[in-house]
Scaffold this active site. Structure first.
Site, short mmCIF file in Angstrom:
data_model
loop_
_atom_site.label_atom_id
_atom_site.label_comp_id
_atom_site.label_asym_id
_atom_site.label_seq_id
_atom_site.Cartn_x
_atom_site.Cartn_y
_atom_site.Cartn_z
N THR A 16 11.63 -3.12 1.84
CA THR A 16 10.81 -4.11 2.53
C THR A 16 11.39 -5.51 2.36
OG1 THR A 16 8.54 -4.82 2.92
CG2 THR A 16 9.11 -4.34 0.63
N THR A 37 10.29 -20.67 18.08
CA THR A 37 11.61 -21.31 18.02
C THR A 37 12.49 -20.70 19.11
OG1 THR A 37 11.29 -21.50 15.65
CG2 THR A 37 13.53 -21.85 16.46
N LYS A 59 15.76 -5.71 4.06
CA LYS A 59 15.99 -4.67 5.08
C LYS A 59 17.39 -4.74 5.70
CE LYS A 59 11.19 -3.87 6.34
NZ LYS A 59 10.18 -3.74 7.38
N GLY A 97 -2.10 -2.92 13.04
CA GLY A 97 -0.83 -2.72 12.32
C GLY A 97 -0.95 -1.61 11.29
N GLY A 151 7.08 -13.32 18.79
CA GLY A 151 7.85 -13.44 17.54
C GLY A 151 9.28 -12.97 17.78
N ASN A 209 8.62 -16.70 21.75
CA ASN A 209 8.71 -17.15 20.36
C ASN A 209 8.59 -18.66 20.25
OD1 ASN A 209 9.08 -16.50 17.57
ND2 ASN A 209 11.13 -17.41 17.70
N LEU A 228 0.83 -1.21 0.00
CA LEU A 228 0.00 0.00 0.00
C LEU A 228 0.86 1.26 0.00
CD1 LEU A 228 -2.70 -1.03 2.62
CD2 LEU A 228 -2.96 -0.88 0.16
N ASP A 266 10.34 1.75 11.22
CA ASP A 266 9.40 0.73 11.72
C ASP A 266 9.26 0.82 13.24
OD1 ASP A 266 8.59 -0.44 9.36
OD2 ASP A 266 10.19 -1.92 9.35
N ASN A 297 14.69 0.44 6.69
CA ASN A 297 13.49 0.39 5.84
C ASN A 297 13.33 1.69 5.06
OD1 ASN A 297 12.53 2.18 7.82
ND2 ASN A 297 10.44 1.42 7.60
P1 NAP Z 1 9.94 -12.71 10.06
O1 NAP Z 1 11.26 -12.03 10.20
O2 NAP Z 1 9.79 -13.82 9.08
O3 NAP Z 1 9.49 -13.24 11.52
C1 NAP Z 1 8.29 -13.89 11.71
C2 NAP Z 1 8.17 -14.41 13.15
O4 NAP Z 1 6.88 -14.98 13.26
C3 NAP Z 1 9.19 -15.46 13.51
O5 NAP Z 1 9.69 -15.21 14.80
C4 NAP Z 1 8.37 -16.76 13.50
O6 NAP Z 1 8.74 -17.65 14.50
C5 NAP Z 1 6.99 -16.28 13.85
N1 NAP Z 1 5.98 -17.19 13.28
C6 NAP Z 1 5.69 -17.39 11.97
N2 NAP Z 1 4.71 -18.30 11.85
C7 NAP Z 1 4.38 -18.69 13.11
C8 NAP Z 1 3.43 -19.60 13.65
N3 NAP Z 1 2.61 -20.30 12.85
N4 NAP Z 1 3.35 -19.72 15.00
C9 NAP Z 1 4.17 -19.02 15.81
N5 NAP Z 1 5.10 -18.15 15.36
C10 NAP Z 1 5.19 -17.97 14.03
O7 NAP Z 1 8.80 -11.66 9.66
P2 NAP Z 1 8.78 -10.07 9.92
O8 NAP Z 1 9.53 -9.38 8.85
O9 NAP Z 1 9.12 -9.79 11.33
O10 NAP Z 1 7.22 -9.74 9.65
C11 NAP Z 1 6.23 -10.20 10.53
C12 NAP Z 1 4.90 -9.51 10.24
O11 NAP Z 1 5.02 -8.10 10.44
C13 NAP Z 1 4.41 -9.69 8.80
O12 NAP Z 1 3.07 -10.08 8.85
C14 NAP Z 1 4.55 -8.29 8.20
O13 NAP Z 1 3.58 -8.05 7.20
C15 NAP Z 1 4.31 -7.43 9.42
N6 NAP Z 1 4.87 -6.05 9.31
C16 NAP Z 1 4.01 -5.02 9.49
C17 NAP Z 1 4.49 -3.72 9.40
C18 NAP Z 1 3.55 -2.56 9.60
O14 NAP Z 1 3.91 -1.43 9.24
N7 NAP Z 1 2.39 -2.78 10.17
C19 NAP Z 1 5.85 -3.47 9.14
C20 NAP Z 1 6.70 -4.58 8.98
C21 NAP Z 1 6.19 -5.88 9.05
P3 NAP Z 1 9.99 -18.68 14.37
O15 NAP Z 1 11.16 -17.88 14.87
O16 NAP Z 1 9.61 -19.78 15.26
O17 NAP Z 1 10.09 -19.05 12.93
#
Ligand code: NAP
Length: 528
Positions: free
Chosen positions: A313, A401, A317, A484, A376, A399, A269, A353, A338
């Site tokens: 993004t 893991t 990053k 978010g 997370g 978390n 977006l 962020d 970012n």
């Molecule tokens: P990431 O680096 O891939 O980290 C994802 C985390 O989620 C990991 O710690 C993972 O745990 C955990 N996870 C994934 N699936 C899971 C499940 N089924 N059960 C439990 N834990 C789970 O991702 P990221 O870059 O931080 O992004 C995360 C989210 O933030 C995304 O949805 C993204 O769209 C959102 N975001 C929003 C904004 C905003 O402006 N609102 C900005 C940035 C990102 P493990 O360590 O166990 O794998």
């Protein structure tokens, strides 16, 4: 970064200098070998009280490596601090959360690795500067490179190499050394001491030196040749203005273009939000999304095409950081960029962020003194943990893991609990940074509803859907909720401010984003 040395002869004078310096610039260096009766805990507490953002370097320079300017006649009062006392002082600085401690390469491998381990034991909040100074001359580039490698191999987070300029050409050696360090993706502070070394004090930061030392009016210098902050900034502006980038002149006056660098970018977006804002601010330019394969080439493109700014993004990053000229200290601490700002070909990386996340949270709750569960341990969790700590809150990481959770907890010196323990944690708020609950899995939640009863506020970084299952359950349990989408709008507003210097039309950006998200929700519901 501009760093002001604190070199006063007494503790009281040093406190007064900190009061003047900490709010003014990016960093201060406490020269504990010069502040005769300096009490480190009180000096650090004073700097922190005055500025939440100032970086603190603690140094206890060896007599053999310090050459104070004759005008200050420091020589008499320089303490010759024994090694054991020096190590105790630097360790105390680490325990007190100083951002950097500086130890000379000449103190030896044993002392440096002892400090390195101490930094690790204390959660790596403090970075180690391993330094080397020659107060008489500038060695050859070959020798400087050998010294650089020795400092880097000793475990430096930042290498500092400062020789003395005997002739103007010596400045070129340190600039070449900075290039050498950049080629190895290492942080370096380098410049020449002495009147003839002033050229390098101006150019080195533009060349990639991690920080520059400068003094405020009436402030003491810690080395000969140091310039005033005002002079440094004026020279810098002059040089930047004169950099020949003809592309900039070919654009219509005021035109600015922006891009999104990521993969995938189709759903983003950011283009609609930023283009609406640019139009409202009557800024000639456009924001476009690019699905990128190679982050190095994308960054070269930003420079080459005089793109004023970029959003970065997933998954770039962290990767883009290696190709930028300067990283803002907050982005460096989060470990992710970012936002890129292009100043006439010089690229600086920022992170908005963490700012967007805490800004959104602060609309609903105070952060200082409160405990927040961060669910997370990925990139967004790092922003959340950093932001909560910066605002004076207490993050607790949970978390799936354990290894990843523990690693993040160690990085920011905060507790970690496995997912199964979530029910037993007492906290004011919970922030979901996992992707659980995002379309198309909008019926899922990372937390069972019965575990949500005690939180006063629950935030989800996911913004599609606008109100996730987690937020619905939290609202039903009586918590205040934060979408978010709020974080997304605030981080975007901050990007626009960095790029244009203008206040973003926040309400318009929010309206645009919410309308788009509601439309997409309707589409999703229609498909069911
Ligand atoms: P990431 O680096 O891939 O980290 C994802 C985390 O989620 C990991 O710690 C993972 O745990 C955990 N996870 C994934 N699936 C899971 C499940 N089924 N059960 C439990 N834990 C789970 O991702 P990221 O870059 O931080 O992004 C995360 C989210 O933030 C995304 O949805 C993204 O769209 C959102 N975001 C929003 C904004 C905003 O402006 N609102 C900005 C940035 C990102 P493990 O360590 O166990 O794998």
């Amino acid at each position: 970064m501009i760093c002001i040395p604190i070199v006063d002869a007494t503790h009281q004078e040093a406190l007064r200098s900190i009061e003047r310096s900490a709010p003014a610039e990016d960093a201060i260096e406490l020269r504990m070998d010069l502040i005769a009766d300096g009490e480190l805990p009180r000096l650090i507490a004073c700097a922190r009280r005055i500025s939440g953002r100032v970086r603190i370097i603690v140094t206890c320079r060896r007599r053999e490596e310090a050459l104070p300017p004759a005008s200050l006649e420091h020589t008499e009062r320089r303490k010759n601090i024994p090694r054991t006392m020096k190590m105790r002082l630097l360790k105390q600085a680490i325990e007190l959360g100083a951002d950097y401690v500086d130890i000379e390469l000449a103190e030896g491998e044993k002392s440096i690795s002892e400090l390195r381990r101490f930094c690790e034991k204390n959660g790596n909040r403090t970075q180690l500067i391993v330094s080397w100074h020659d107060i008489e001359k500038t060695p050859s580039l070959k020798e400087l490179k050998t010294i650089f490698n020795a400092c880097a191999d000793a475990g430096a987070d930042v290498v500092k190499i400062v020789p003395y300029a005997r002739r103007l050409g010596d400045n070129i050696r340190v600039l070449n050394l900075i290039d050498y360090a950049k080629g190895r993706h290492r942080k370096i502070i380098s410049m020449c001491m002495g009147e003839l070394g002033q050229v390098s004090r101006i150019i080195a930061p533009l060349w990639g030196s991690y920080l520059a030392f400068a003094v405020l009016p009436g402030g003491g210098k810690s080395a000969p040749g140091q310039l005033s902050v005002k002079a440094m900034k004026e020279f810098r502006q002059l040089l930047r203005r004169q950099q020949p980038f003809p592309q900039a002149w070919l654009l219509p006056p005021g035109a600015m273009n922006f891009i999104l660098v990521g993969n995938p970018v189709r759903q983003s977006l950011s283009p609609v939000m930023h283009n609406t804002a640019l139009e409202a601010l009557k800024i000639e330019g456009h924001y476009s999304a690019f699905c990128v394969m190679d982050p190095a080439a994308a960054v070269a493109g930003i420079r080459g095409m005089n793109i004023r700014g970029a959003s970065v993004t997933i998954p770039f990053k962290t990767a883009v950081m290696d190709f930028l000229d300067e990283i803002d200290p907050d982005a460096s601490a989060v470990g992710a960029v970012n936002t890129i700002v292009n100043e006439c070909g010089r690229l600086s990386g920022y992170n908005t962020d963490w700012w967007g996340l805490t800004r959104a949270l602060k609309d609903k709750t105070k952060i200082a003194g409160k405990t927040f569960v961060v669910l997370g341990a990925g990139g967004t969790a790092r922003s959340a943990v950093y932001g909560i700590k910066k605002e004076g809150g207490r993050p607790v990481i949970v978390n799936r893991t354990a290894d990843k959770g523990k690693e993040l907890a160690a990085m920011f010196d905060c507790p970690f609990y496995p997912l199964e323990s979530l029910g037993g944690i007492k906290a004011h708020g919970l922030i979901n940074t996992t992707s659980v609950g995002m379309y198309p899995q909008a019926d899922q939640s990372p937390v069972a509803p019965e575990l949500l009863t005690d939180y006063r506020v629950v935030m989800d970084v996911i913004y599609n859907p606008l109100c996730t299952r987690l937020l619905q359950d939290a609202a039903a349990a009586g918590a205040d909720i934060v979408s978010g989408a709020e974080m997304f709008v605030y981080q975007g507003a901050q990007q626009l401010k960095l790029w244009t210097g203008r206040q973003a039309p926040l309400e318009l950006m929010r309206k645009t984003v919410y309308e788009r998200l509601k439309k997409s929700e309707k589409r999703h519901q229609g498909k069911k």
